[in-house]
Design an enzyme around this catalytic site. Structure first.
Site, PDB file in Angstrom:
ATOM      1  N   TYR A 160       0.834  -1.203   0.000  1.00  0.00           N
ATOM      2  CA  TYR A 160       0.000   0.000   0.000  1.00  0.00           C
ATOM      3  C   TYR A 160       0.871   1.256   0.000  1.00  0.00           C
ATOM      4  CZ  TYR A 160      -3.664   3.244   1.557  1.00  0.00           C
ATOM      5  OH  TYR A 160      -4.545   4.288   1.675  1.00  0.00           O
ATOM      6  N   LYS A 164       1.208   4.413  -2.770  1.00  0.00           N
ATOM      7  CA  LYS A 164       0.858   5.783  -2.412  1.00  0.00           C
ATOM      8  C   LYS A 164       2.052   6.733  -2.540  1.00  0.00           C
ATOM      9  CE  LYS A 164      -3.417   4.742  -1.688  1.00  0.00           C
ATOM     10  NZ  LYS A 164      -4.471   5.199  -2.616  1.00  0.00           N
TER      11      LYS A 164
END
Length: 261
Positions: A160, A164
């Site tokens: 993740y 990002k």
């Protein structure tokens, strides 16, 4: 205040069936934009409910299903927005997923899926929005979903975080390339937001406030700052406005002060 006779601006929000996407879509409708909303086909009934709320605010709504990882879906969705609503002024590349797992336990298949949705999906939305906005010649606003986890690495969120962080780099690079077309490119970086994903059945079982189980999972203090989705949609609302022309290439933290740039 006098009403403008100019046509309504048009926004397209991905991942809009719930959570941040839904909140952003409704806020943009409040701001006077017509709004196209996208999510995967299994969420079409939720999308229809959001569309009903948009129309209740006096704005046009367009429900679109599609997978942001599929180039043909993103391309076709943008074509539908333009064909049915008349153009594209604001792209919100909001769709994303997360997985809480150690790096060594994360499978290659899980890694690839997160990369496909959180990064490839944003890239495709940026690409087809930019192509349309350049063609229109009236500028535009492109806004993507990053995260506080895109500013600082976090345990058990390696995939993740990687996506990002990458959204930040993509946002900066595209902002430079599109400046000559009067198109700004920015991203929002939420902290702990109380969307449906933050709630867990064990909150009530263990006598915790809503979101408490997920905070424990992430190693956050139970009293760490939290906010409702509206704090993100209000930030996106400003970034989408014409007067935000002097902000571009930024990934803006909205996190109650838990991490500073």
């Amino acid at each position: 205040m006098a009403q403008s006779n100019s046509p309504a601006r048009i926004a397209f929000v991905t991942g809009a069936a719930q959570g941040l996407g839904e909140s952003i879509a409704l806020r943009l409708a409040d701001d006077g934009l017509d709004v196209a909303i996208n999510d995967i086909p299994s969420k079409v009934e939720q999308l229809k409910a959001v569309a009903t709320q948009i129309e209740g605010k006096g704005r046009r709504a367009l429900v679109l299903t599609g997978d942001v990882t599929r180039e043909e879906d993103v391309r076709d969705n943008v074509v539908q927005v333009v064909g049915q609503l008349g153009g594209l002024d604001v792209m919100i590349a909001n769709a994303g997923i997360g997985i809480h797992k150690s790096f060594l336990q994360t499978t290659t298949e899980e890694w690839d899926r997160i990369m496909a949705i959180n990064l490839r999906g944003v890239m495709l939305c940026y690409r087809y929005a930019a192509l349309q906005m350049i063609k229109q010649g009236r500028g535009g606003r492109i806004i993507g979903a990053s995260s506080q986890a895109g500013k600082k690495g976090t345990t058990n969120l390696s995939a993740y975080c990687a996506t990002k962080f990458a959204v930040r780099g993509l946002t900066q690079s595209l902002a430079l390339e599109l400046a000559e077309h009067n198109i700004t490119v920015n991203a929002y970086a939420p902290g702990f937001i109380l969307t449906s994903l933050a709630y867990h059945p064990n909150d009530a079982v263990n006598g915790l406030r809503p979101g408490g189980t997920i905070k424990q999972l992430f190693g956050l203090p139970l009293d760490s700052p939290e906010a409702q989705p509206e704090v993100i949609s209000s930030m996106v609302s400003y970034l989408a406005k014409p007067e935000s022309y002097f902000i571009t290439g930024q990934t803006i933290l909205v996190n109650g002060g838990t991490l500073f740039d």
